[in-house]
Design an enzyme around this catalytic site. Sequence first.
Site, mmCIF file in Angstrom:
data_model
loop_
_atom_site.group_PDB
_atom_site.id
_atom_site.type_symbol
_atom_site.label_atom_id
_atom_site.label_comp_id
_atom_site.label_asym_id
_atom_site.label_seq_id
_atom_site.Cartn_x
_atom_site.Cartn_y
_atom_site.Cartn_z
ATOM 1 N N GLU A 27 11.462 -7.705 -2.220
ATOM 2 C CA GLU A 27 11.886 -6.436 -1.628
ATOM 3 C C GLU A 27 11.015 -6.257 -0.397
ATOM 4 O O GLU A 27 9.869 -5.840 -0.496
ATOM 5 C CB GLU A 27 11.717 -5.314 -2.663
ATOM 6 N N GLY B 112 14.185 7.801 0.287
ATOM 7 C CA GLY B 112 14.195 8.727 -0.839
ATOM 8 C C GLY B 112 15.249 8.423 -1.874
ATOM 9 O O GLY B 112 15.880 9.327 -2.435
ATOM 10 N N PHE C 222 0.813 -1.228 0.000
ATOM 11 C CA PHE C 222 0.000 0.000 0.000
ATOM 12 C C PHE C 222 0.844 1.275 0.000
ATOM 13 O O PHE C 222 0.396 2.326 -0.434
ATOM 14 C CB PHE C 222 -0.924 0.021 1.231
ATOM 15 N N CYS D 257 9.473 1.583 3.377
ATOM 16 C CA CYS D 257 10.353 0.467 3.773
ATOM 17 C C CYS D 257 11.740 1.007 4.091
ATOM 18 O O CYS D 257 12.531 0.350 4.765
ATOM 19 C CB CYS D 257 10.378 -0.628 2.726
ATOM 20 N N THR E 8 8.156 -8.898 5.480
ATOM 21 C CA THR E 8 9.003 -10.082 5.446
ATOM 22 C C THR E 8 8.143 -11.345 5.549
ATOM 23 O O THR E 8 8.405 -12.341 4.860
ATOM 24 C CB THR E 8 10.037 -10.015 6.588
HETATM 25 C C1 UN1 Z 1 9.212 1.392 -0.417
HETATM 26 O O1 UN1 Z 1 8.973 1.935 0.651
HETATM 27 O O2 UN1 Z 1 8.755 0.223 -0.663
HETATM 28 O O3 UN1 Z 1 13.755 5.175 -1.360
HETATM 29 C C2 UN1 Z 1 9.939 2.021 -1.540
HETATM 30 C C3 UN1 Z 1 12.576 5.454 -1.115
HETATM 31 C C4 UN1 Z 1 11.601 5.388 -2.256
HETATM 32 C C5 UN1 Z 1 11.072 4.013 -2.452
HETATM 33 C C6 UN1 Z 1 10.556 3.341 -1.226
HETATM 34 N N1 UN1 Z 1 12.265 5.833 -3.453
HETATM 35 O O4 UN1 Z 1 12.201 5.789 -0.014
#
Ligand code: UN1
Length: 514
Positions: free
Chosen positions: A268, A464, A165, A302, A248
């Site tokens: 991922e 980011g 999400f 993430c 996970t």
């Molecule tokens: C994610 O939270 O699954 O590096 C991806 C970042 C973003 C991507 C996050 N470009 O925080």
Amino acid sequence: MTLQFLETLGVNKFNESGTYSCIVSGEANTKGLGNSFNGYSPVDGKQTATFTCATVEQFNELTTNATEAFKEWREVPAPKRGELVRIIGNLAREYKEELAQVITLESGKIMPEALGEVQEWIDVCDFAVGLSRQLHGLTIASERPGHRMMEQWLPLGPVAVISAFNFPMAVWAWNTMLGLVCGNAIVWKPSEKTPLCALAAQCIVNKALEKFSDAPKNICSVVIGDAEIGKTMSADKRYPLVSATGSTAMGRSVGKVVGERLGRSLLELGGNNAMIVSQYADLELALRAIVFAAVGTAGQRCTSLRRLIVHSSVKDSLVERLKQAYSTLRIGDPRAENILVGPLVDSASFESMQKALKAAKSQGGSIIYGGDRVSENVPEKGFYVNPAIVEIAHDAPIVHHETFAPILYVMTFDDIKEAIDIQNEVPQGLSSAMFTENMREAELFLSPSGSDCGIANINIGTSGAEIGGAFGGEKDTGGGRESGSDAWKSYMRRSTNTINYGGDLPLAQGIVFE
Ligand code: UN1
């Protein structure tokens, strides 16, 4: 609810008598025969729409269609496939604002970050278009006279994409824009929290397909389904690759099912990202990076910063400045201007934050800032919180667990090697950062004895990332790499070719077989 941006994008046309189609591609627009569920916006807890899930039979038919589409698409030259992606990117530019509005509606992300997410999609289109002329293999010196060796990268097959999400469009875009130029068909199962985002993205693809006659219409589709569909997808041999982003726990179950049939999975998963702030750091710079990484997207990336490992000599002053910065955060409706922190995605997320804070206290931690629900100047039913700062020991069990909420655990170190050990001691291995002006420390952090994460930064935060680099991490993060660099290789199959243009048949390794 009738929302102008959904109409402008054309999402409404999938809504027949109050329920959205569960399978949408350039050709199909199918009503679900499975269970139905309601979507709710984290912004104000209001219902967005009703959806039905695809049944396993419906999904099987979709997979057959995607397989047929793949067979046609793999014959289209890669630079031509890039043209489709260019059109998709241009349409994403044109509808950027509306797409961002759908992201905010369903994920609760503030508008500037939602616009940034659409920008990631646009950027990866540009990257993939260039790549469509660069899918090159090596030529290799053959040990045999009159022989030539080379490798080719060939289309792989239909690719299943499962997304979360919190980046409801960008993560799909990383997989899909690369997957398309690589010659694959894509079937996407979005999070059940963000189905409108998926249908909106599919509207853009469908508009592009109308302008581009060389692509089969089922090259890209969305399937709205529950965990059952995710499992069916993972088990289906017709998908040589399953790319999954999320927790996970989810990745472990997908990985097991795909592994059982010896398919490929690209995972991922969760992070537990740390920043080391040394006594040689530019504290002002560090402060700004910490705030964006820890409270941006309300701690639901993430890559969000979850652990701050600070040199004991600068800890007090940094924490004081951090508390001060947190006290000025504008928390509220993510659609409003100037807001920096929007809501958590739902009540379950709020509860898991509270549970983690309770555990932190019982494990010797002290909450030195925030953690409570905000009820003033925010839409009534949303779960808005004051981001929390918790001082705690680095080895408290809760610190090693990823809680998808804005909790920043602060701990100290005295020796830089000890700080790196602390950084590496958690099960996850996604993103990491060090703030220092000391070249030796910085290089140590990036060296073989340094950070064990897929992403290691100096003097910028953990979140980011740009799309140009490979994105992903090690250990419980799943090992997959998406987006830039040579991540495209995951979406292709490598064929090693030896060609004999001589008149003899010499065997390798000098074997004589006569
Ligand atoms: C994610 O939270 O699954 O590096 C991806 C970042 C973003 C991507 C996050 N470009 O925080």
